[in-house]
Scaffold this active site. Sequence first.
Site, mmCIF file in Angstrom:
data_model
loop_
_atom_site.group_PDB
_atom_site.id
_atom_site.type_symbol
_atom_site.label_atom_id
_atom_site.label_comp_id
_atom_site.label_asym_id
_atom_site.label_seq_id
_atom_site.Cartn_x
_atom_site.Cartn_y
_atom_site.Cartn_z
ATOM 1 N N ARG A 104 -4.690 -9.993 3.638
ATOM 2 C CA ARG A 104 -4.977 -9.905 2.195
ATOM 3 C C ARG A 104 -3.692 -9.475 1.496
ATOM 4 O O ARG A 104 -3.169 -8.394 1.796
ATOM 5 C CB ARG A 104 -6.108 -8.891 1.980
ATOM 6 C CG ARG A 104 -6.560 -8.733 0.531
ATOM 7 C CD ARG A 104 -7.728 -7.757 0.464
ATOM 8 N NE ARG A 104 -8.181 -7.538 -0.891
ATOM 9 C CZ ARG A 104 -7.633 -6.680 -1.733
ATOM 10 N NH1 ARG A 104 -6.605 -5.952 -1.373
ATOM 11 N NH2 ARG A 104 -8.104 -6.552 -2.951
ATOM 12 N N LYS A 110 0.819 -1.226 0.000
ATOM 13 C CA LYS A 110 0.000 0.000 0.000
ATOM 14 C C LYS A 110 0.845 1.264 0.000
ATOM 15 O O LYS A 110 2.011 1.263 0.391
ATOM 16 C CB LYS A 110 -0.993 -0.036 1.162
ATOM 17 C CG LYS A 110 -2.175 -0.928 0.781
ATOM 18 C CD LYS A 110 -3.381 -0.790 1.645
ATOM 19 C CE LYS A 110 -4.505 -1.624 0.985
ATOM 20 N NZ LYS A 110 -5.634 -1.840 1.880
HETATM 21 C C1 7PM Z 1 -5.158 1.094 -5.559
HETATM 22 C C2 7PM Z 1 -5.361 1.492 -4.253
HETATM 23 C C3 7PM Z 1 -5.390 -0.205 -5.945
HETATM 24 C C4 7PM Z 1 -5.780 0.587 -3.302
HETATM 25 C C5 7PM Z 1 -5.785 -1.110 -4.997
HETATM 26 C C6 7PM Z 1 -6.002 -0.700 -3.696
HETATM 27 C C7 7PM Z 1 -8.490 -3.734 0.592
HETATM 28 C C8 7PM Z 1 -9.558 -4.320 -0.088
HETATM 29 C C9 7PM Z 1 -8.336 -3.193 -1.481
HETATM 30 C C10 7PM Z 1 -8.381 -3.936 2.006
HETATM 31 C C11 7PM Z 1 -10.374 -5.249 1.844
HETATM 32 C C12 7PM Z 1 -5.214 -2.619 -2.495
HETATM 33 C C13 7PM Z 1 -6.350 -1.656 -2.624
HETATM 34 N N1 7PM Z 1 -7.723 -3.058 -0.291
HETATM 35 N N2 7PM Z 1 -10.495 -5.072 0.520
HETATM 36 N N3 7PM Z 1 -9.450 -3.972 -1.374
HETATM 37 N N4 7PM Z 1 -9.352 -4.703 2.577
HETATM 38 N N5 7PM Z 1 -11.290 -5.973 2.482
HETATM 39 O O1 7PM Z 1 -4.118 -2.127 -2.157
HETATM 40 O O2 7PM Z 1 -7.498 -3.445 2.701
HETATM 41 O O3 7PM Z 1 -5.355 -3.820 -2.740
HETATM 42 S S1 7PM Z 1 -7.856 -2.487 -2.966
#
Ligand code: 7PM
Length: 268
Positions: free
Chosen positions: A249, A215
């Site tokens: 995750r 992240k």
């Molecule tokens: C850009 C920014 C692309 C952030 C993808 C993301 C989570 C999630 C995501 C989480 C749950 C990423 C995020 N993050 N679902 N979906 N928890 N439950 O880094 O932290 O994967 S998308």
Amino acid sequence: MIHQADRVLIMGILNVTPDSFYDGGRAYETDAAIDKALAMIEQGADIIDIGGESSRPGADAISVEQELDRVIPVVRRLRAKSSILISVDTTKAAVARASLDAGADLVNDISALRFDPAMASTIAQAQAMVVLMHMQGTPQTMQQAPVYQDVVTDVCAFLMERAQFALDAGIARDHIIVDPGIGFGKRLEHNLELLRQLPKLASCGYPLLVGLSRKSFLGQILDLPASERLEGTIVLNAVAILGGASIIRVHDVKEGRRTADVAVRLRT
Ligand code: 7PM
């Protein structure tokens, strides 16, 4: 049972968005997604989280038809090949319903049942599990100067309110998982405080999912791009596990599995 003292579940991220390699529905794209899922299972994943809608800050929304085209063929083919838990990362009830019909087991709703009024009843009807994630604002606006009175108290209150909403809609208590939503409407210091105080969230009565993988707050700390954030991800996943997380995750399943299997041994 999702929470176990001696085992942490690994949720592997399977993006089927056009901003990765996927453009929707075409056979070779579904093939590539299935190959990726099978590789993650081989590496020790317990759950595959299939997402067709980018939750990237500022990302455009996509139509329900586009999202169905991307997600459903992958759910159907993965279900035919494996008994792994299949999660669908969506905020749309129509996508959730079609995914659950195609054999998915849980819905990962980053809006915590707020964006689509039909989502809660759809999940209840299917007797599926749900991940309720905290987010301040919407994916379009969430990183515009998020403010909290006390981030841990505020996130905890939000998650308990959304869990009650899910219960009222008929979702079983043991089908609810909560998630602080690291990076979703949080500044660096908010993300770090949530991790420091994770035991507080983990003691709220629901299993906790934490998503830290690659992240951008790690990029802020390290001044490195997403491709160089694996070590930061590993150390904070270990911290999350010691703080009581039941599910992590991750993009990097092999490393996540090994991190979890070691860190869980220090849990008391
Ligand atoms: C850009 C920014 C692309 C952030 C993808 C993301 C989570 C999630 C995501 C989480 C749950 C990423 C995020 N993050 N679902 N979906 N928890 N439950 O880094 O932290 O994967 S998308």
